[in-house]
Design an enzyme around this catalytic site. Structure first.
Site, mmCIF file in Angstrom:
data_model
loop_
_atom_site.group_PDB
_atom_site.id
_atom_site.type_symbol
_atom_site.label_atom_id
_atom_site.label_comp_id
_atom_site.label_asym_id
_atom_site.label_seq_id
_atom_site.Cartn_x
_atom_site.Cartn_y
_atom_site.Cartn_z
ATOM 1 N N ASP A 66 -28.002 -90.192 -7.739
ATOM 2 C CA ASP A 66 -26.780 -89.517 -8.162
ATOM 3 C C ASP A 66 -26.928 -88.049 -7.801
ATOM 4 O O ASP A 66 -28.047 -87.562 -7.592
ATOM 5 C CB ASP A 66 -26.521 -89.719 -9.667
ATOM 6 C CG ASP A 66 -27.812 -89.821 -10.470
ATOM 7 O OD1 ASP A 66 -28.859 -89.354 -9.979
ATOM 8 O OD2 ASP A 66 -27.779 -90.350 -11.596
ATOM 9 N N GLU A 125 -22.049 -88.780 -13.971
ATOM 10 C CA GLU A 125 -21.803 -88.392 -15.374
ATOM 11 C C GLU A 125 -20.336 -88.533 -15.757
ATOM 12 O O GLU A 125 -19.981 -88.374 -16.900
ATOM 13 C CB GLU A 125 -22.245 -86.935 -15.596
ATOM 14 C CG GLU A 125 -23.713 -86.656 -15.301
ATOM 15 C CD GLU A 125 -24.639 -87.189 -16.388
ATOM 16 O OE1 GLU A 125 -24.156 -87.739 -17.392
ATOM 17 O OE2 GLU A 125 -25.868 -87.051 -16.208
HETATM 18 ZN ZN LIG Z 1 -26.909 -88.065 -17.684
HETATM 19 ZN ZN LIG Z 2 -28.583 -89.140 -15.216
#
Ligand SMILES: [Zn+2]
Ligand SMILES: [Zn+2]
Length: 371
Positions: A66, A125
């Protein structure tokens, strides 16, 4: 590459989900200076996909990182603090990206038999980048046969890797409820519909879902973390807002909890003559590790000196990597980074020595399964 320098560069530029422009640019610049011989690169929104072509491929192995930061004001004593006021890499995604780059650099010069796909995914997120990426043409053209990802774990020492077969992370959902009634003078309650009273009843009634509807051998959480309503002590509130989170160990329980919330809210609307709206915000599907793959990974990793492999318990945290694993077999593991402050804390300080550990663990794993 200098792992620490790269991690620090990335730490300075945390960005919100789908706004990772500088991060994407930094990553692309890094990728451009690698040997291009076996590489193909595509961008998807603010994300990137890099295919490292194998010499005689029979499968594609995906590694996902991510790339987004969090809306948190950094309070570490780092000299390389966030330059983006109010944003911080407080979930270790700067680590995840650095590890991806170190693997990519290695494999761009050391071709293995199978294809490798490096996935730089935006918006973990929120609002959630995994689902739309999975649906994209770009991803599907190179869809991997199996996938792996890791997450930094502040509570484990450096040199520890923790995971388990089956469920690792829970199903999670945000929860926002707005109630609207008729406000008025505090001394004339009979002419109003009081949303502070309605909201208070709602909070209390929500408590019965986990205790009365969920199988005690399953597990779920319904938490209202914030409640807001009214304007002044002598005015009856026209609106109130409840904000919370739902967690569950099974996908079925998540559906059940939402059905119960909706039924209870209908009751509140009838009892207090008001109107309600529900927004579930960001939703994450469970991270469910494919048993054969993760057991093989644990067995391969146990052979490394100085690495301790722990079989951990499942956690009620959420991760949108779960959507990839709903579709593609694979697994996720915790990487010990030994920080006193936890994830999403303004003082998170993961130990950079863990980057080399992850590199060792993952090159060892990839080399073994792509022979
Ligand atoms: Zn997180
Ligand atoms: Zn994370």
């Amino acid at each position: 590459m200098d792992n620490r320098a790269v991690r620090r560069d990335l730490h300075r530029i945390p960005e919100a989900g789908f706004q990772e422009y500088k991060t994407q640019q930094y990553l692309l610049q890094f990728i451009e200076q690698l040997s291009e011989e076996h590489l193909e690169v595509k961008t998807w929104k603010t994300g990137i996909l890099v295919l490292v072509k194998g010499s005689n491929p029979s499968k594609t192995v995906g590694y996902r990182t991510d790339i987004d930061g969090l809306p948190i004001k950094e309070e570490t004593d780092y000299l390389f603090q966030s330059e983006h006021e109010g944003y911080m890499h407080a979930c270790g995604h700067d680590f995840h990206m650095t590890i991806a780059l170190s693997l990519l650099e290695h494999y761009s010069g050391n071709q293995v038999k199978d294809n490798l796909l490096f996935i730089f995914q935006p918006a973990e997120e929120g609002p959630g980048g995994a689902l739309p990426m999975l649906a994209s043409e770009e991803f599907n053209a190179w869809k991997p046969d199996q996938m792996v990802a890791l997450h930094v774990a502040p509570e484990y020492p450096v040199g520890t890797v923790a995971t388990k077969p089956g469920l690792l992370f829970a199903n999670t959902s945000e929860l926002f409820i707005d109630l609207i009634g008729k406000g008025g003078h505090a001394a004339y309650p009979h002419l109003t519909k009081d949303m502070v009273v309605a909201g208070s009843h709602l909070v209390t009634q929500l408590q019965s879902i986990v205790s009365r509807n969920i199988d005690p051998l399953d597990s779920a959480v319904v938490t209202i973390g914030k409640i807001e309503g009214g304007t002044k002590q002598n005015i009856i509130a026209e609106t109130s807002r409840l904000e919370g989170t739902i967690r569950s160990l099974s996908a079925e329980s998540m559906t059940l909890v939402k059905e119960r919330i909706e039924a209870i809210i209908k009751g509140i609307e009838a009892s207090f003559e008001c109107e309600a709206s529900i927004d579930y915000g960001s939703n994450y599907y469970q991270v469910f590790n494919e048993a054969t793959l993760v057991e093989r990974f644990m067995e391969i990793t146990r052979k490394l000196n100085d690495i301790s492999v722990i079989e951990c318990r499942e956690a009620m945290t959420g991760e949108d990597f779960g959507y990839f694993l709903r579709d593609i077999p694979g697994f996720m593991f915790w990487l010990g980074v030994n920080s006193e402050s936890g994830l999403h804390s303004s003082t998170l300080k993961p130990d950079e020595a863990a980057i080399d550990i992850a590199y060792d663990v993952l090159t060892n794993y990839i080399d073994t399964i792509t022979e």
